[in-house]
Write a protein that holds these residues in place. Structure first.
Motif, PDB file in Angstrom:
ATOM      1  N   GLU A  13      20.147  19.949   1.575  1.00 48.47           N
ATOM      2  CA  GLU A  13      20.232  19.001   0.327  1.00 48.47           C
ATOM      3  C   GLU A  13      19.260  18.173  -0.128  1.00 48.47           C
ATOM      4  OE1 GLU A  13      23.684  16.366  -1.939  1.00 48.47           O
ATOM      5  OE2 GLU A  13      24.273  17.353  -0.046  1.00 48.47           O
ATOM      6  N   THR A  14      18.835  17.391   0.991  1.00 54.88           N
ATOM      7  CA  THR A  14      17.644  16.478   0.960  1.00 54.88           C
ATOM      8  C   THR A  14      16.465  17.075   0.567  1.00 54.88           C
ATOM      9  OG1 THR A  14      18.909  14.872   2.542  1.00 54.88           O
ATOM     10  CG2 THR A  14      16.390  14.788   2.153  1.00 54.88           C
ATOM     11  N   LEU A  15      16.280  18.452   1.137  1.00 54.80           N
ATOM     12  CA  LEU A  15      14.988  19.077   0.898  1.00 54.80           C
ATOM     13  C   LEU A  15      15.108  19.420  -0.544  1.00 54.80           C
ATOM     14  CD1 LEU A  15      12.323  20.725   1.899  1.00 54.80           C
ATOM     15  CD2 LEU A  15      13.984  22.737   2.312  1.00 54.80           C
ATOM     16  N   ILE A  16      15.902  19.873  -1.024  1.00 58.39           N
ATOM     17  CA  ILE A  16      16.223  20.257  -2.442  1.00 58.39           C
ATOM     18  C   ILE A  16      15.898  18.956  -3.456  1.00 58.39           C
ATOM     19  CG2 ILE A  16      17.601  21.339  -4.064  1.00 58.39           C
ATOM     20  CD1 ILE A  16      19.077  23.106  -2.092  1.00 58.39           C
ATOM     21  N   LEU A  17      16.600  17.967  -3.199  1.00 63.53           N
ATOM     22  CA  LEU A  17      16.584  16.917  -4.048  1.00 63.53           C
ATOM     23  C   LEU A  17      15.124  16.304  -3.918  1.00 63.53           C
ATOM     24  CD1 LEU A  17      20.118  15.238  -3.512  1.00 63.53           C
ATOM     25  CD2 LEU A  17      19.189  16.773  -5.224  1.00 63.53           C
ATOM     26  N   ASP A  18      14.503  16.262  -2.862  1.00 66.71           N
ATOM     27  CA  ASP A  18      13.080  15.817  -2.714  1.00 66.71           C
ATOM     28  C   ASP A  18      12.085  16.674  -3.426  1.00 66.71           C
ATOM     29  OD1 ASP A  18      13.801  14.050  -1.152  1.00 66.71           O
ATOM     30  OD2 ASP A  18      13.323  14.613   0.899  1.00 66.71           O
ATOM     31  N   VAL A  19      12.462  17.993  -3.389  1.00 64.94           N
ATOM     32  CA  VAL A  19      11.439  18.882  -4.548  1.00 64.94           C
ATOM     33  C   VAL A  19      11.656  18.472  -5.899  1.00 64.94           C
ATOM     34  CG1 VAL A  19      10.868  21.199  -5.162  1.00 64.94           C
ATOM     35  CG2 VAL A  19      11.503  20.712  -2.752  1.00 64.94           C
ATOM     36  N   LEU A  20      13.095  18.197  -6.066  1.00 66.09           N
ATOM     37  CA  LEU A  20      13.083  17.938  -7.709  1.00 66.09           C
ATOM     38  C   LEU A  20      12.620  16.591  -7.917  1.00 66.09           C
ATOM     39  CD1 LEU A  20      16.974  19.208  -7.870  1.00 66.09           C
ATOM     40  CD2 LEU A  20      14.798  20.473  -8.592  1.00 66.09           C
ATOM     41  N   SER A  21      12.648  15.607  -7.107  1.00 69.64           N
ATOM     42  CA  SER A  21      12.173  14.254  -7.455  1.00 69.64           C
ATOM     43  C   SER A  21      10.528  14.223  -7.420  1.00 69.64           C
ATOM     44  CB  SER A  21      12.482  13.613  -6.160  1.00 69.64           C
ATOM     45  OG  SER A  21      13.973  13.356  -6.183  1.00 69.64           O
ATOM     46  N   GLN A  22      10.020  15.087  -6.613  1.00 66.73           N
ATOM     47  CA  GLN A  22       8.599  15.450  -6.594  1.00 66.73           C
ATOM     48  C   GLN A  22       8.049  15.984  -8.064  1.00 66.73           C
ATOM     49  OE1 GLN A  22       6.998  17.943  -3.666  1.00 66.73           O
ATOM     50  NE2 GLN A  22       4.736  17.371  -4.161  1.00 66.73           N
ATOM     51  N   VAL A  23       8.747  17.008  -8.522  1.00 63.31           N
ATOM     52  CA  VAL A  23       8.524  17.416  -9.858  1.00 63.31           C
ATOM     53  C   VAL A  23       8.494  16.368 -10.759  1.00 63.31           C
ATOM     54  CG1 VAL A  23       9.193  19.296 -11.564  1.00 63.31           C
ATOM     55  CG2 VAL A  23       9.129  19.875  -9.101  1.00 63.31           C
ATOM     56  N   VAL A  24       9.741  15.538 -10.922  1.00 62.73           N
ATOM     57  CA  VAL A  24       9.963  14.562 -11.546  1.00 62.73           C
ATOM     58  C   VAL A  24       8.710  13.599 -11.872  1.00 62.73           C
ATOM     59  CG1 VAL A  24      11.328  12.596 -12.428  1.00 62.73           C
ATOM     60  CG2 VAL A  24      12.319  14.755 -11.932  1.00 62.73           C
ATOM     61  N   LYS A  25       8.321  13.163 -10.484  1.00 67.39           N
ATOM     62  CA  LYS A  25       7.366  12.398 -10.298  1.00 67.39           C
ATOM     63  C   LYS A  25       5.900  12.851 -10.782  1.00 67.39           C
ATOM     64  CE  LYS A  25       5.014   9.568  -6.682  1.00 67.39           C
ATOM     65  NZ  LYS A  25       4.835   9.313  -5.260  1.00 67.39           N
ATOM     66  N   GLU A  26       5.657  13.983 -10.424  1.00 66.95           N
ATOM     67  CA  GLU A  26       4.319  14.531 -10.779  1.00 66.95           C
ATOM     68  C   GLU A  26       4.152  15.151 -12.049  1.00 66.95           C
ATOM     69  OE1 GLU A  26       3.107  16.793  -7.627  1.00 66.95           O
ATOM     70  OE2 GLU A  26       3.201  15.234  -6.026  1.00 66.95           O
ATOM     71  N   GLY A  27       5.080  15.643 -12.597  1.00 65.60           N
ATOM     72  CA  GLY A  27       5.195  16.570 -13.916  1.00 65.60           C
ATOM     73  C   GLY A  27       4.739  17.911 -13.407  1.00 65.60           C
ATOM     74  N   VAL A  28       4.499  18.637 -14.727  1.00 64.95           N
ATOM     75  CA  VAL A  28       4.469  20.131 -14.494  1.00 64.95           C
ATOM     76  C   VAL A  28       3.220  20.428 -15.328  1.00 64.95           C
ATOM     77  CG1 VAL A  28       5.248  22.612 -14.930  1.00 64.95           C
ATOM     78  CG2 VAL A  28       6.724  20.787 -14.236  1.00 64.95           C
ATOM     79  N   ASP A  29       2.264  21.138 -14.588  1.00 64.20           N
ATOM     80  CA  ASP A  29       0.811  21.577 -15.433  1.00 64.20           C
ATOM     81  C   ASP A  29       1.235  22.421 -16.620  1.00 64.20           C
ATOM     82  OD1 ASP A  29      -1.281  22.781 -16.125  1.00 64.20           O
ATOM     83  OD2 ASP A  29      -2.029  22.846 -14.036  1.00 64.20           O
ATOM     84  N   PRO A  30       0.761  22.088 -17.713  1.00 58.47           N
ATOM     85  CA  PRO A  30       1.070  23.121 -19.115  1.00 58.47           C
ATOM     86  C   PRO A  30       0.749  24.517 -18.638  1.00 58.47           C
ATOM     87  CG  PRO A  30       0.310  21.115 -19.496  1.00 58.47           C
ATOM     88  CD  PRO A  30      -0.058  20.990 -18.071  1.00 58.47           C
ATOM     89  N   GLU A  31      -0.269  24.768 -17.769  1.00 57.59           N
ATOM     90  CA  GLU A  31      -0.756  26.130 -17.788  1.00 57.59           C
ATOM     91  C   GLU A  31       0.663  26.938 -16.868  1.00 57.59           C
ATOM     92  OE1 GLU A  31      -4.328  27.021 -15.854  1.00 57.59           O
ATOM     93  OE2 GLU A  31      -5.591  25.960 -17.519  1.00 57.59           O
ATOM     94  N   GLU A  32       1.209  26.002 -15.809  1.00 54.15           N
ATOM     95  CA  GLU A  32       2.215  26.717 -15.001  1.00 54.15           C
ATOM     96  C   GLU A  32       3.508  27.005 -15.787  1.00 54.15           C
ATOM     97  OE1 GLU A  32       3.757  28.344 -11.788  1.00 54.15           O
ATOM     98  OE2 GLU A  32       1.713  27.488 -11.925  1.00 54.15           O
ATOM     99  N   ALA A  33       3.631  25.938 -16.794  1.00 49.38           N
ATOM    100  CA  ALA A  33       4.747  26.373 -17.831  1.00 49.38           C
ATOM    101  C   ALA A  33       4.655  27.379 -18.847  1.00 49.38           C
ATOM    102  CB  ALA A  33       4.866  24.797 -18.619  1.00 49.38           C
TER     103      ALA A  33
END
Length: 705
Positions: A94-114
């Motif tokens: 659960e911590t692993l999953i939430l940490d990944v989500l937190s990292q996405v929120v912090k760093e954002g998503v490259d428009p090319e990836e989106a």
């Protein structure tokens, strides 16, 4: 935390841990597309952040097959988790999953990836399916859910305006980060489920059921027992009744079209390099389909069991200068994915002769077809087999998929094993897949867990197979809309062609099996197969054998196996390429009674002739399966593939004409000729605690445990 029954001795690395979020209404198109965007960013491919974390963690064997967005109910559900873990790892997962989500929120998503995720959504929406399920009906089924929820279903038929809005929104790299924060991190409508194994659960459940039945029977008085017996007799009588064939209007033999449906035209082109191209036009709604078809190399007995793994890893590894993560990002941005499959066939005249091809398949939007061509060729000729940890992950994932296949396709595994001595193709398949393949994969997985040097041997086997594949002759298939092929044709002129053509014909082979085999594994039900050597697809008796299958199912096996025996399903089928005729049951609580019912069905059809109406019903079912429509691209690819395997229009027209000539006497004759007791091969997949009963019935014991 919940438990599930496990009949194996080992309980380690058998826990399933999944988190789920409730995300709101599935009928809101804009919201549903946003949630699809989140799911795609997190899980779309091996380089997606959440999938990569779940696949590479040492806390589990693989990402859960439940990962992704479920949109079939009133509210959307997003799930992420692992399988092959331990109950004690639940908090860490659960911590692993939430940490990944937190990292996405912090760093954002490259428009090319989106944009690559939107590309996948657009491609899926554009593609005209229909090869497995009628396309028009699938559209109606998609519209049904919002209609039932009093929402307007029509916007689902044109999502382009919503996609354009999303394309504008994703230019802000924190747009998706905001969605993840709102709908996942800050969403308390979530649950974590840990499903752990319990070796004693099956025995306790059976004991509880036996005790409950004893208590109920002890409380029944004489009158209640008499009533139960009367109801049982009435049920048996009702199940034995024949339905009134004239109660409803029905399709008849006269309604069968006299000829096969028209086929699309295809062209063949040759290049100075020696490369051959099969070209076909279809209304594909802006998609192109490409195939690289390679002659199947002849592999020795040490390499052949690794062929399924080779096929599964070719499109999952890096190529050229790119590692697998970078490669997966490019494939997602430009294609609908790549896959390597096989096309195998038996000679129409001789079951000892067979052939096979490998086929690298890809599709893309028309605007990306040049990139698709380059990526397919690079993936084939510049494949990287120097990523050992990725290969280890992929092998563990395949082992888990094959473990699941026992529950989902146990009857197919049993039939494949039973037919292994009946034709070259059946033996070739059984030597690499099926029960032998599953046992081989499990053995290699255990060795790999104990000795890292086993991984070196796996890589060497993959390298040897790949070099053999690269030395084989190739040809190309292309399907798209007219006028879109010029870019592809220009690129093909520079494609390399191996100088040495391969051998398409498989070496003649057979696998000897015992007359009766019981395969013990973790299952609470049985999967039964009773198989007989038959004839290749071009034999005069092939048509009668095709109709014998549905007749046995309709007249005998459905009632005996499903209605009275309690199996989930069962039937009979003639598999032409295996030159075998099978009777089978699926998820069956019995095996002795089922095998007896198989013989009763055979005796029944031999000694009691089906009616002309019953034969006609079987004929209509077989013809309907032959005439079912395909997608526009699928129709062209069927013609091109049929030319490879000898299943062209002339062959299928002859098969159709032969079916129309079959009589009741023909069906009884082939049943008596081929379904003889001394020719039968019986294979049953069963729980380990039935071993003694199998031995008492004369079965040879094999194990998958």
């Amino acid at each position: 935390e919940e438990a599930y029954p496990l009949d194996e001795q080992e309980e380690e690395a058998k826990t399933h841990i999944v988190m789920g979020w409730l995300l709101g209404s599935a009928s809101d198109l804009e919201h549903a597309l946003e949630m699809s965007l989140i799911s795609g960013i997190l899980l779309n491919h091996a380089a997606s952040p959440l999938r990569h974390a779940l696949e590479s963690t040492e806390l589990a064997t693989s990402a859960s097959p439940l990962c992704g967005l479920a949109d079939g109910a009133r509210e959307l559900v997003f799930m992420a988790g692992v399988e092959g873990s331990e109950p004690s790892h639940a908090d860490a997962i659960e911590t692993l999953i939430l940490d990944v989500l937190s990292q996405v929120v912090k760093e954002g998503v490259d428009p090319e990836e989106a944009e690559s995720v939107l590309h996948q959504i657009e491609l899926n929406e554009r593609e005209i399916g229909g090869d497995r399920y009628p396309y028009g009906l699938s559209l109606l089924m998609n519209l049904l859910s919002p209609a039932l929820q009093d929402a307007d279903p029509l916007p689902l038929l044109d999502i382009n305006p919503q996609l354009e809005r999303l394309r504008e929104s994703i230019q802000d790299r924190f747009y998706i980060a905001g969605l993840v924060h709102r709908w996942l991190l800050d969403n308390q409508h979530r649950v974590r489920l840990s499903l752990r194994p319990d070796r004693g659960m099956s025995a306790r459940a059976r004991d509880q059921e036996d005790n409950d039945l004893l208590k109920i029977s002890a409380q029944l008085n004489e009158q209640q027992l008499t009533d139960l017996a009367s109801k049982m007799e009435a049920l048996t009588e009702r199940q034995s009744q024949l339905d009134d064939e004239d109660a409803l209007p029905r399709v008849s033999r006269e309604d069968i079209p006299p000829a096969l449906p028209e086929e699309p035209a295809v062209q063949t082109k040759s290049f100075s390099s020696g490369l051959s191209l099969g070209l076909g036009y279809a209304g594909t709604n802006g998609l192109v389909y490409q195939r690289i078809v390679m002659d199947m190399p002849v592999l020795d007995a040490t390499l052949l069991p690794w062929l399924p793994f080779y096929k599964s890893v070719v499109t999952e590894l890096g190529a050229g200068q790119e590692g697998y993560m970078s490669r997966q990002r490019r494939l997602a941005a430009c294609t609908g994915g790549l896959a390597l499959s096989e096309v195998a066939y038996t000679s129409p005249e001789d079951q000892r002769q067979a052939g096979a091809y490998l086929m690298l398949m890809g599709k893309s939007l028309t605007r990306h077809q040049h990139a698709l061509s380059e990526l397919m060729l690079e993936q084939l000729v510049s494949l990287r087999l120097d990523e050992p940890e990725r290969i280890r992950e992929l092998f563990q994932q395949m082992r888990l998929r094959w473990d699941h296949s026992v529950t989902h396709d146990g009857h197919q595994l049993a039939m494949g094993r039973a037919a292994a001595s009946m034709s070259t193709l059946a033996a070739w398949r059984a030597s690499q897949r099926g029960l032998l393949g599953l046992r081989f994969v499990r053995e290699q997985d255990r060795k790999l867990a104990q000795d890292d040097r086993v991984l070196e041997g796996i890589i060497q086997a993959l390298q040897a197979i790949h070099q053999a594949v690269l030395s084989q002759g190739r040809q190309i298939f292309w399907v798209g809309e007219s006028g879109q092929e010029d870019v592809f044709l220009h690129a093909l002129g520079s494609w390399p062609q191996p100088s040495r053509p391969g051998l398409v014909t498989l070496p003649e082979m057979a696998i000897e099996t015992a007359d009766s085999e019981a395969w013990l594994t973790q299952t609470q039900v049985q999967f039964c197969a009773q198989s007989y050597p038959a004839v290749p697809p071009g034999h005069p008796d092939a048509a009668a054998l095709r109709l014998l299958g549905p007749l046995l199912r309709n007249l005998y096996l459905h009632g005996a196996l499903r209605e009275r025996g309690g199996a989930y399903g069962g039937g009979a089928t003639y598999v032409a390429d295996d030159a075998a005729f099978h009777l089978h049951s699926y998820r069956d609580p019995r095996f002795e009674g089922t095998l007896d019912d198989f013989q009763l069905a055979i005796d029944g059809i031999i000694h009691q002739a089906p009616t002309d109406v019953q034969l006609e019903e079987a004929l209509l079912a077989v013809i309907a399966s032959m005439d079912k429509p395909s997608s526009p691209a699928g129709s062209v690819l069927q013609v091109l593939t049929g030319a490879l395997t000898g299943r062209d229009r002339a062959f299928r027209s002859q098969m159709r004409n032969d079916l129309l000539q079959v009589t009741v006497a023909d069906v009884q004759r082939v049943a008596k000729t081929y379904l003889q007791s001394d020719l039968a091969k019986r294979v049953v997949i069963m729980p380990a605690d039935l071993e003694q009963r199998a031995r008492d019935r004369g079965f040879k014991i094999e194990t998958l445990l």
